[in-house]
Motif scaffolding. Structure first.
Motif, PDB file in Angstrom:
ATOM      1  N   VAL A   1       0.866  -1.176   0.000  1.00 15.37           N
ATOM      2  CA  VAL A   1       0.000   0.000   0.000  1.00 15.37           C
ATOM      3  C   VAL A   1       0.905   1.230   0.000  1.00 15.37           C
ATOM      4  N   ALA A   2       0.664   2.144  -0.945  1.00 11.82           N
ATOM      5  CA  ALA A   2       1.448   3.375  -1.014  1.00 11.82           C
ATOM      6  C   ALA A   2       0.521   4.539  -1.336  1.00 11.82           C
ATOM      7  N   VAL A   3       0.781   5.676  -0.664  1.00 11.76           N
ATOM      8  CA  VAL A   3       0.035   6.905  -0.928  1.00 11.76           C
ATOM      9  C   VAL A   3       1.066   8.003  -1.171  1.00 11.76           C
ATOM     10  N   GLU A   4       0.860   8.780  -2.248  1.00 15.35           N
ATOM     11  CA  GLU A   4       1.765   9.886  -2.549  1.00 15.35           C
ATOM     12  C   GLU A   4       1.039  11.201  -2.320  1.00 15.35           C
ATOM     13  N   SER A   5       1.700  12.093  -1.563  1.00 10.32           N
ATOM     14  CA  SER A   5       1.168  13.421  -1.293  1.00 10.32           C
ATOM     15  C   SER A   5       2.333  14.399  -1.233  1.00 10.32           C
ATOM     16  N   LEU A   6       2.172  15.554  -1.834  1.00 10.02           N
ATOM     17  CA  LEU A   6       3.216  16.590  -1.863  1.00 10.02           C
ATOM     18  C   LEU A   6       4.548  16.057  -2.391  1.00 10.02           C
ATOM     19  N   GLY A   7       4.486  15.171  -3.370  1.00  8.80           N
ATOM     20  CA  GLY A   7       5.695  14.643  -3.986  1.00  8.80           C
ATOM     21  C   GLY A   7       6.417  13.582  -3.178  1.00  8.80           C
ATOM     22  N   GLN A   8       5.882  13.207  -2.026  1.00 10.92           N
ATOM     23  CA  GLN A   8       6.474  12.164  -1.182  1.00 10.92           C
ATOM     24  C   GLN A   8       5.596  10.916  -1.234  1.00 10.92           C
ATOM     25  N   THR A   9       6.225   9.750  -1.329  1.00  9.42           N
ATOM     26  CA  THR A   9       5.486   8.492  -1.319  1.00  9.42           C
ATOM     27  C   THR A   9       5.631   7.848   0.048  1.00  9.42           C
ATOM     28  N   TYR A  10       4.504   7.462   0.633  1.00 11.78           N
ATOM     29  CA  TYR A  10       4.463   6.836   1.954  1.00 11.78           C
ATOM     30  C   TYR A  10       3.969   5.409   1.789  1.00 11.78           C
ATOM     31  N   SER A  11       4.771   4.462   2.238  1.00 11.26           N
ATOM     32  CA  SER A  11       4.397   3.049   2.180  1.00 11.26           C
ATOM     33  C   SER A  11       3.909   2.627   3.553  1.00 11.26           C
ATOM     34  N   TYR A  12       2.913   1.760   3.577  1.00  7.39           N
ATOM     35  CA  TYR A  12       2.302   1.353   4.831  1.00  7.39           C
ATOM     36  C   TYR A  12       2.345  -0.153   4.999  1.00  7.39           C
ATOM     37  N   ASP A  13       2.360  -0.558   6.251  1.00  7.47           N
ATOM     38  CA  ASP A  13       2.313  -1.970   6.610  1.00  7.47           C
ATOM     39  C   ASP A  13       0.976  -2.516   6.119  1.00  7.47           C
ATOM     40  N   SER A  14       1.026  -3.493   5.258  1.00  2.00           N
ATOM     41  CA  SER A  14      -0.204  -4.014   4.656  1.00  2.00           C
ATOM     42  C   SER A  14      -0.705  -5.269   5.359  1.00  2.00           C
ATOM     43  N   SER A  15      -0.240  -5.527   6.585  1.00  2.63           N
ATOM     44  CA  SER A  15      -0.688  -6.733   7.292  1.00  2.63           C
ATOM     45  C   SER A  15      -2.100  -6.564   7.846  1.00  2.63           C
TER      46      SER A  15
ATOM     47  N   ILE B   1      -2.814   6.892  -5.004  1.00  2.95           N
ATOM     48  CA  ILE B   1      -2.890   5.693  -4.190  1.00  2.95           C
ATOM     49  C   ILE B   1      -2.601   4.473  -5.064  1.00  2.95           C
ATOM     50  N   ASP B   2      -1.762   3.577  -4.553  1.00  5.15           N
ATOM     51  CA  ASP B   2      -1.432   2.328  -5.244  1.00  5.15           C
ATOM     52  C   ASP B   2      -1.567   1.177  -4.256  1.00  5.15           C
ATOM     53  N   ILE B   3      -2.363   0.172  -4.643  1.00  6.19           N
ATOM     54  CA  ILE B   3      -2.560  -1.000  -3.789  1.00  6.19           C
ATOM     55  C   ILE B   3      -2.401  -2.252  -4.637  1.00  6.19           C
ATOM     56  N   GLU B   4      -1.500  -3.106  -4.223  1.00  3.13           N
ATOM     57  CA  GLU B   4      -1.342  -4.433  -4.816  1.00  3.13           C
ATOM     58  C   GLU B   4      -1.939  -5.415  -3.813  1.00  3.13           C
ATOM     59  N   TRP B   5      -2.870  -6.225  -4.259  1.00  2.04           N
ATOM     60  CA  TRP B   5      -3.551  -7.154  -3.367  1.00  2.04           C
ATOM     61  C   TRP B   5      -2.712  -8.407  -3.137  1.00  2.04           C
ATOM     62  N   ALA B   6      -2.877  -9.005  -1.968  1.00  2.00           N
ATOM     63  CA  ALA B   6      -2.153 -10.236  -1.632  1.00  2.00           C
ATOM     64  C   ALA B   6      -2.547 -11.366  -2.585  1.00  2.00           C
ATOM     65  N   ASP B   7      -3.821 -11.424  -2.952  1.00  5.06           N
ATOM     66  CA  ASP B   7      -4.303 -12.405  -3.925  1.00  5.06           C
ATOM     67  C   ASP B   7      -4.348 -11.712  -5.288  1.00  5.06           C
ATOM     68  N   PRO B   8      -3.446 -12.057  -6.210  1.00  8.07           N
ATOM     69  CA  PRO B   8      -3.366 -11.339  -7.487  1.00  8.07           C
ATOM     70  C   PRO B   8      -4.492 -11.672  -8.477  1.00  8.07           C
ATOM     71  N   GLN B   9      -5.345 -12.640  -8.152  1.00  8.39           N
ATOM     72  CA  GLN B   9      -6.446 -12.993  -9.064  1.00  8.39           C
ATOM     73  C   GLN B   9      -7.391 -11.804  -9.241  1.00  8.39           C
ATOM     74  N   PRO B  10      -7.795 -11.501 -10.479  1.00 10.55           N
ATOM     75  CA  PRO B  10      -8.733 -10.395 -10.697  1.00 10.55           C
ATOM     76  C   PRO B  10     -10.045 -10.640  -9.946  1.00 10.55           C
ATOM     77  N   SER B  11     -10.423  -9.669  -9.158  1.00 16.53           N
ATOM     78  CA  SER B  11     -11.640  -9.741  -8.369  1.00 16.53           C
ATOM     79  C   SER B  11     -12.014  -8.320  -7.973  1.00 16.53           C
TER      80      SER B  11
END
Length: 149
Positions: free
Chosen positions: A66-80, A99-109
């Motif tokens: 999980v990553a969120v970019e604001s004011l030119g800075q990218t913040y990554s978060y614990d996705s547990s 906002i960018d989110i890669e899911w733990a299960d990569p299957q399209p859903s």
């Protein structure tokens, strides 16, 4: 229990007093720590063009990243966790968040993420991002003070 009722009463009162003092100390220590829950650096206080905004991001499924970019800075978060909270620096006026989110299960859903920002002095802002698969999106907010409030 044997013994004088007066002594038993004193023992109970002393026990309650000690427990109350312990809980009071624990409660005051906890309120100090609550300000440190943010998982990201805070915006500089001297910057009049931005504000630090507490946020809650709720995910519909476990995420790999999980990553969120604001004011030119990218913040990554614990996705547990499927609920992520912290603070983000946000530009005043017309900020843009990515906002960018890669899911733990990569299957399209079909999946979603709900982002709630609570910038001090402004109305709460809420956005729901949804996609069939990974989420990569932009949110253009409007943070303006309203004279009638």
């Amino acid at each position: 229990m044997r013994g004088s009722p007066l002594i038993r009463t004193l023992i109970v009162l002393i026990t309650l007093l000690v427990a109350g003092i312990g809980l009071s100390a624990l409660g005051s220590h906890r309120s100090v720590d609550e300000g440190n829950q943010a998982t990201t650096p805070l915006a500089p206080e001297a910057d009049p063009t931005s504000v630090t905004s507490p946020f809650v991001l709720t995910l519909s499924a476990p995420a790999q990243s999980v990553a969120v970019e604001s004011l030119g800075q990218t913040y990554s978060y614990d996705s547990s966790s499927q609920t992520i909270s912290g603070s983000l620096p946000v530009e005043l006026g017309h900020p843009t968040l990515f906002i960018d989110i890669e899911w733990a299960d990569p299957q399209p859903s079909p999946r979603f993420a709900k982002l709630v920002l609570e910038p001090a002095g402004f109305a709460t802002q809420t956005k729901i991002f949804d996609a069939t698969g990974a989420i990569s999106d932009v949110w253009e907010l409007h943070l303006h003070h309203h004279d009638h409030e």
